[in-house]
Write a protein that holds these residues in place. Structure first.
Motif, PDB file in Angstrom:
ATOM      1  N   ALA A   1     -16.685   4.346  10.834  1.00  0.00           N
ATOM      2  CA  ALA A   1     -16.282   1.767  10.744  1.00  0.00           C
ATOM      3  C   ALA A   1     -14.431   2.473  10.388  1.00  0.00           C
ATOM      4  N   GLN A   2     -14.590   0.800  10.565  1.00  0.00           N
ATOM      5  CA  GLN A   2     -13.790   0.163   9.774  1.00  0.00           C
ATOM      6  C   GLN A   2     -13.989  -1.076   8.751  1.00  0.00           C
ATOM      7  N   ALA A   3     -12.935  -1.164   7.798  1.00  0.00           N
ATOM      8  CA  ALA A   3     -13.187  -2.654   6.792  1.00  0.00           C
ATOM      9  C   ALA A   3     -11.699  -2.880   6.351  1.00  0.00           C
TER      10      ALA A   3
ATOM     11  N   LEU B   1     -17.656   4.488   4.222  1.00  0.00           N
ATOM     12  CA  LEU B   1     -16.325   4.397   3.601  1.00  0.00           C
ATOM     13  C   LEU B   1     -14.956   6.015   3.821  1.00  0.00           C
ATOM     14  N   ARG B   2     -15.726   6.636   3.607  1.00  0.00           N
ATOM     15  CA  ARG B   2     -14.308   7.918   3.962  1.00  0.00           C
ATOM     16  C   ARG B   2     -13.837   7.884   5.701  1.00  0.00           C
ATOM     17  N   SER B   3     -14.780   7.147   6.132  1.00  0.00           N
ATOM     18  CA  SER B   3     -14.562   6.950   7.878  1.00  0.00           C
ATOM     19  C   SER B   3     -12.940   6.470   7.811  1.00  0.00           C
ATOM     20  N   VAL B   4     -13.537   4.500   6.968  1.00  0.00           N
ATOM     21  CA  VAL B   4     -12.146   4.072   7.079  1.00  0.00           C
ATOM     22  C   VAL B   4     -11.394   4.501   6.299  1.00  0.00           C
ATOM     23  N   VAL B   5     -10.943   5.399   5.161  1.00  0.00           N
ATOM     24  CA  VAL B   5      -9.827   5.874   4.240  1.00  0.00           C
ATOM     25  C   VAL B   5      -9.457   6.997   4.991  1.00  0.00           C
TER      26      VAL B   5
ATOM     27  N   ALA C   1     -19.815  16.875   2.172  1.00  0.00           N
ATOM     28  CA  ALA C   1     -19.206  17.682   0.758  1.00  0.00           C
ATOM     29  C   ALA C   1     -19.257  16.820  -0.398  1.00  0.00           C
ATOM     30  N   ALA C   2     -19.058  17.077  -1.370  1.00  0.00           N
ATOM     31  CA  ALA C   2     -18.284  16.215  -2.744  1.00  0.00           C
ATOM     32  C   ALA C   2     -16.795  16.273  -2.325  1.00  0.00           C
ATOM     33  N   GLY C   3     -15.743  15.006  -2.697  1.00  0.00           N
ATOM     34  CA  GLY C   3     -14.780  14.551  -2.379  1.00  0.00           C
ATOM     35  C   GLY C   3     -13.473  13.531  -3.174  1.00  0.00           C
ATOM     36  N   GLU C   4     -13.342  12.788  -2.749  1.00  0.00           N
ATOM     37  CA  GLU C   4     -11.964  12.333  -3.741  1.00  0.00           C
ATOM     38  C   GLU C   4     -14.002  10.638  -3.646  1.00  0.00           C
TER      39      GLU C   4
ATOM     40  N   ALA D   1     -10.357   5.594  -3.175  1.00  0.00           N
ATOM     41  CA  ALA D   1      -9.684   6.031  -1.978  1.00  0.00           C
ATOM     42  C   ALA D   1      -9.930   4.925  -1.245  1.00  0.00           C
ATOM     43  N   LEU D   2     -10.961   3.872  -1.316  1.00  0.00           N
ATOM     44  CA  LEU D   2     -10.376   2.535  -0.367  1.00  0.00           C
ATOM     45  C   LEU D   2      -9.875   1.309  -1.171  1.00  0.00           C
ATOM     46  N   ARG D   3      -9.818   2.025  -2.338  1.00  0.00           N
ATOM     47  CA  ARG D   3      -8.661   0.622  -3.161  1.00  0.00           C
ATOM     48  C   ARG D   3      -7.669   0.856  -2.267  1.00  0.00           C
ATOM     49  N   ARG D   4      -6.795   2.305  -2.528  1.00  0.00           N
ATOM     50  CA  ARG D   4      -5.926   3.403  -2.624  1.00  0.00           C
ATOM     51  C   ARG D   4      -4.949   2.573  -0.936  1.00  0.00           C
ATOM     52  N   VAL D   5      -5.714   2.231  -0.099  1.00  0.00           N
ATOM     53  CA  VAL D   5      -5.890   2.122   1.804  1.00  0.00           C
ATOM     54  C   VAL D   5      -6.020   1.125   2.267  1.00  0.00           C
ATOM     55  N   LEU D   6      -7.052   0.705   1.393  1.00  0.00           N
ATOM     56  CA  LEU D   6      -7.305  -1.077   1.891  1.00  0.00           C
ATOM     57  C   LEU D   6      -6.338  -1.893   1.834  1.00  0.00           C
ATOM     58  N   PRO D   7      -5.871  -2.116   3.627  1.00  0.00           N
ATOM     59  CA  PRO D   7      -4.626  -3.589   3.199  1.00  0.00           C
ATOM     60  C   PRO D   7      -4.909  -4.951   2.305  1.00  0.00           C
TER      61      PRO D   7
END
Ligand SMILES: NC(=O)c1ccc[n+]([C@@H]2O[C@H](COP(=O)([O-])OP(=O)(O)OC[C@H]3O[C@@H](n4cnc5c(N)ncnc54)[C@H](O)[C@@H]3O)[C@@H](O)[C@H]2O)c1
Length: 374
Positions: free
Chosen positions: A186-188, A315-319, A329-332, A337-343
């Motif tokens: 995905a992409q966002a 969302l993981r794919s976007v990040v 599996a469990a993760g961030e 994580a999205l808040r961190r990377v989304l421009p």
């Protein structure tokens, strides 16, 4: 008179959806609404008087322990799912019915699933659009094999991700025989809706590889296509199933349509998402499941879990970029994580109809096509 058991219900969170639930349970002779709870005392008093419910409290756990409901139902915003699941389990309820989305992260969804399984309680998540006559008609067309070999399902909604994605994915999985997902990509774009109580990118689009070879294409938000046949913005959703012999599509607010080479030809019919019509069979199926453990509810928690896993994998794919394998599996936590990377770039809207809900979004004009994009 029927000698079937009558199930006691506690409804927690009596805003828009809580009231829909109370009314649906009240209208079904298999249930009695024994109480309602809400953290907002004004909202609670207003709902108790409107709905004619005599027992109400702002103390959810206290009321739950007094009532000992068979069904613990909660219709609260998504921020507090796990605690309410645990409250429902502590109340001794046999079935927990709650609103989508099932959680705000994959970690939370895993904890919910494990807690429910350990306690041996049934769970149901409200993806009730599937009861609409137009949704059912498309499923019948798929099952009739009039579409030939199904290869692609495209679902889209202008509404944002955590409001509508799990609805779309639930019906996509249903139309695809609940085939497991193998991977997603995905992409966002757009940070505006990260501040919402359903925190989301303004637009997300992605692909799903299902184990049966069917390709899922899914889009939510301001970049998703408009559905001009539908007036009401929240119902501008479309799920189209393509096969070698034709296609069939459902529009949430605009009926169904099919074009096939042989059996059906060109055909269409009515249907519009309607809470009153959809809630009645949705709660009836809870009584059926409580009566007979083999009659699993079509919107059961296990199905919601698999849909939510696809949702969070997007969302993981976007990040992380690239394809994400399932199961997860469990993760961030995905939203953090999205808040961190989304421009900090505005979402580009596919249509002016989205501009009210995405006020920071850009509607493309012919002049813009002549200038170089950034
Ligand atoms: N299935 C659908 O078609 C559909 C449609 C709309 C909304 N929803 C979902 O329903 C949920 C609720 O949405 P809504 O529109 O009814 O919201 P709402 O704001 O109208 O009502 C929520 C109520 O929950 C109460 N509340 C909040 N936290 C609480 C807590 N911890 N304990 C008890 N009460 C609490 C609030 O005071 C409020 O009265 C959301 O998750 C939303 O995504 C589903």
């Amino acid at each position: 008179m029927s000698d079937k058991k009558i199930y006691k219900v506690l409804v927690v969170g009596v805003g828009k959806r809580g009231k829909h639930h109370v009314i649906a349970f009240q209208n079904n002779p298999r249930f009695v609404v024994a109480g309602i709870a809400d953290v907002n005392p004004e909202q609670l008093a207003k709902a108790a008087s409107e709905l004619g419910v005599s027992r109400s409290s702002v103390d959810v756990l206290g009321l739950a322990k007094e009532i000992r409901p068979d069904v613990f139902c909660f219709c609260t915003p998504p921020s507090d799912r796990l605690n309410l699941i645990l409250a429902g389990i502590a109340s001794g309820a046999k079935l927990l019915a709650y609103e989508k989305p099932m959680a705000l992260s994959m970690n939370e969804a895993m904890e919910i699933r494990t807690a429910a399984q350990r306690a041996g309680v049934k769970t149901v998540v409200s993806h009730q659009h599937r009861y609409g006559q137009h949704y059912v008609k498309v499923k019948e067309i798929i099952d009739s094999r009039a579409l030939g070999r199904i290869h692609t399902i495209h679902a889209h909604a202008g509404g944002w991700f955590l409001h509508l994605f799990t609805h779309l994915i639930d019906y996509m999985r249903w139309y695809n025989g609940n085939s497991p997902a193998e991977w997603v990509m995905a992409q966002a774009a757009g940070r505006g809706k990260l501040a919402d109580n359903h925190p989301s990118p303004d637009y997300i689009g992605g692909f799903i590889q299902f184990a049966n070879g069917v390709r899922g294409i899914i889009e939510c938000g301001g970049g998703a296509p408009d559905v001009p046949e539908v007036d009401y913005w929240w119902r501008k959703n479309r799920i189209c199933v393509y096969g070698t012999e034709g296609f069939a599509e459902v529009l949430t607010g605009g009926g169904w349509r099919a074009v096939t080479s042989k059996q059906i030809g060109v055909s269409s019919g009515p249907g519009c998402m309607n809470y009153d019509l959809d809630m009645a069979p949705y709660v009836e199926d809870m009584a059926r499941w409580l009566d007979d453990g083999k009659c699993v509810h079509p919107s059961d928690g296990e199905s919601a879990y698999h849909g939510f896993e696809i949702t969070m994998a997007m969302l993981r794919s976007v990040v992380e970029r690239g394809q994400i394998r399932l199961p997860l599996a469990a993760g961030e936590p995905e939203i953090a994580a999205l808040r961190r990377v989304l421009p900090e770039k505005a979402v580009l809207l596919s249509s002016e109809v989205h501009s009210k809900e995405y006020p920071g979004g850009i509607t493309m004009t012919p002049q813009m096509l002549e200038t170089v994009g950034t």
